[in-house]
Each structure stands twice: as structure tokens, then as C-alpha cells.
Motif scaffolding. Structure first.
Motif, short mmCIF file in Angstrom:
data_model
loop_
_atom_site.label_atom_id
_atom_site.label_comp_id
_atom_site.label_asym_id
_atom_site.label_seq_id
_atom_site.Cartn_x
_atom_site.Cartn_y
_atom_site.Cartn_z
N ALA A 289 48.42 38.78 33.82
CA ALA A 289 47.59 38.19 34.87
C ALA A 289 47.56 36.67 34.77
N THR B 130 35.45 44.05 39.67
CA THR B 130 36.72 44.65 39.17
C THR B 130 37.88 44.48 40.15
N ALA C 269 39.44 39.79 33.15
CA ALA C 269 39.30 40.77 34.23
C ALA C 269 40.38 41.84 34.21
N CYS C 270 41.55 41.49 33.70
CA CYS C 270 42.68 42.42 33.78
C CYS C 270 42.90 43.22 32.50
N GLY D 239 40.11 42.01 39.82
CA GLY D 239 41.22 41.40 39.10
C GLY D 239 41.64 40.06 39.68
N SER E 9 36.01 39.32 40.30
CA SER E 9 37.05 39.81 39.39
C SER E 9 36.50 40.64 38.25
#
Length: 217
Positions: free
Chosen positions: A55, A191, A47-48, A193, A187
Motif C-alpha cells: 500500500a 476500512t 490501514a492495509c 484502505g 481508511s
């Protein structure tokens, strides 16, 4: 076979069956916990994007902080299951009902206390663990799941004391599946995260409490 030996053999068989009836669902529940952790780590990394490594590190610190909070409240589950089991064996249903009320009451009080003290708890934890802004966002999003998590301790302990390990197992599996699904949805699709994984915990654990209350009623 002598009669007393036969009686002992029958008693042992019944006892073993009762132990397995409670132990096997608990084992299955515990197996689902690391699977949720693996999924959360995977989602955090995906996600990051370029900050995936940061993350994952932030997630590890955040989970450690919440594990410290939760396991300091685990006495609710152990104490509730033991006394409830004794009362259930003695057919003392007044005490089993009282234990349910006590477990839920103490859990709710501790949960509210943690929410009221979330800022000093959060800042102290972040200072001790040298947490980043990512950890801070995760902590202050997931803190709203703490009352539900503590209540699940009390309800799980009560159901286990009532010789029902199937309901806690089913709820644990449901909570973990919802957590994984919502983590992906919030996530990656949404988006959000690392904060999305924290909010997934809030949704999953409160859903678990609602399901347990529905079964209880």
C-alpha cells in the motif's frame, strides 16, 4: 544621518516588512505539506494490514502521478500572482478582477479536461509506472479532486498577488488537517484502505475551494 540615507533606510525597512508578511505564511504552508505526506504513509501502512508495504508503494506511485498533473498546472498560480501583484501595486482593480476571473476559468477548464481524459491519462500513467490494481483504485478515486486542486492554484495565486498570504496559509492548513482526519476516518475506521486516502483528498480539496470562495465573497 543624511536625509536621503534616512529615506532609503525607511524604504528598506518597509520593503523587508512587506516581504516577510508574504513569505512567512508561505513558509508555514509549505511546512504542512510533508506532514500530510507522513500521515498518509502512516495511515496507508496501518490501514492495509499485511499488505501495508504494498500500500505504501502504491501510494507513492499514485502521488507521483498526481504531482505530475498538478505541477504541469502550477503556471496558473505563478502567472496569476505576478500579474495581479503588478495591477494591485498600480491600483488597477479592473485588471485584478479580470485576473481572478481568468484564473478560475482556466483552472475549471483544465480540471474538466483532466476528468474527461481520466481514462487515457490513468491507463497511460499506470502503464508507464507499472502500477498495480491498488494504484488504479487510488488514481480513479482521487482524480475527482483534480479540478479543486487546480482551482486552489489559481485562487492561491490571486490572493498572494493581492498581498494576502494569510488566507492561502489558513486554507492550506485546513485542507491538510481535513485530509489527515478523513484519511484516518475512511481508511482505518471505515476500512476503505488506500481508496479512503484518495477520497480524503477529494473532500479536503473541495472544502478548501469552498472556504476560499466564501472568503472571497
Amino acid at each position: 544621518m543624511p536625509k536621503n540615507l534616512q529615506n532609503y533606510s525607511n524604504f528598506a525597512a518597509v520593503m523587508n516588512r512587506d516581504i516577510l508578511r508574504i513569505a512567512i505564511p508561505n513558509i508555514i504552508s509549505n511546512v504542512t505539506v510533508p506532514l500530510m505526506g507522513i500521515a498518509s504513509t502512516f495511515i496507508a501502512g496501518r490501514a492495509c494490514g499485511g499488505e501495508g508495504t504494498l500500500a505504501i508503494g502504491a501510494l507513492s506511485i499514485g502521488v507521483t502521478i498526481f504531482n505530475f498533473i498538478y505541477w504541469n498546472c502550477s503556471f496558473i498560480r505563478m502567472g496569476t500572482s505576478g500579474i495581479t501583484a503588478q495591477a494591485f501595486g498600480a491600483q488597477d482593480f479592473e485588471t485584478t478582477t479580470a485576473m481572478l476571473i481568468r484564473a478560475v476559468g482556466i483552472s475549471a477548464a483544465l480540471g474538466v479536461l483532466v476528468l474527461l481524459l481520466q481514462y487515457p491519462l490513468g491507463e497511460l500513467s499506470l502503464w508507464i509506472m507499472n502500477g498495480s490494481q491498488m494504484v488504479s483504485d487510488y488514481f480513479y478515486a482521487r482524480i475527482w479532486a483534480v479540478p479543486a486542486g487546480i482551482m486552489l492554484f489559481g485562487l492561491n495565486g490571486w490572493f498572494t498577488g493581492m498581498q494576502n498570504a494569510v488566507v492561502p496559509m489558513a486554507v492550506a492548513i485546513l485542507v491538510n488537517l481535513i485530509h489527515i482526519g478523513c484519511s484516518y476516518l475512511f481508511s482505518i475506521v471505515g476500512t476503505m484502505g488506500l481508496e479512503g486516502i484518495a477520497l480524503a483528498s477529494v473532500v479536503a480539496q473541495w472544502t478548501g475551494v469552498l472556504v476560499m470562495v466564501a472568503v472571497l465573497l
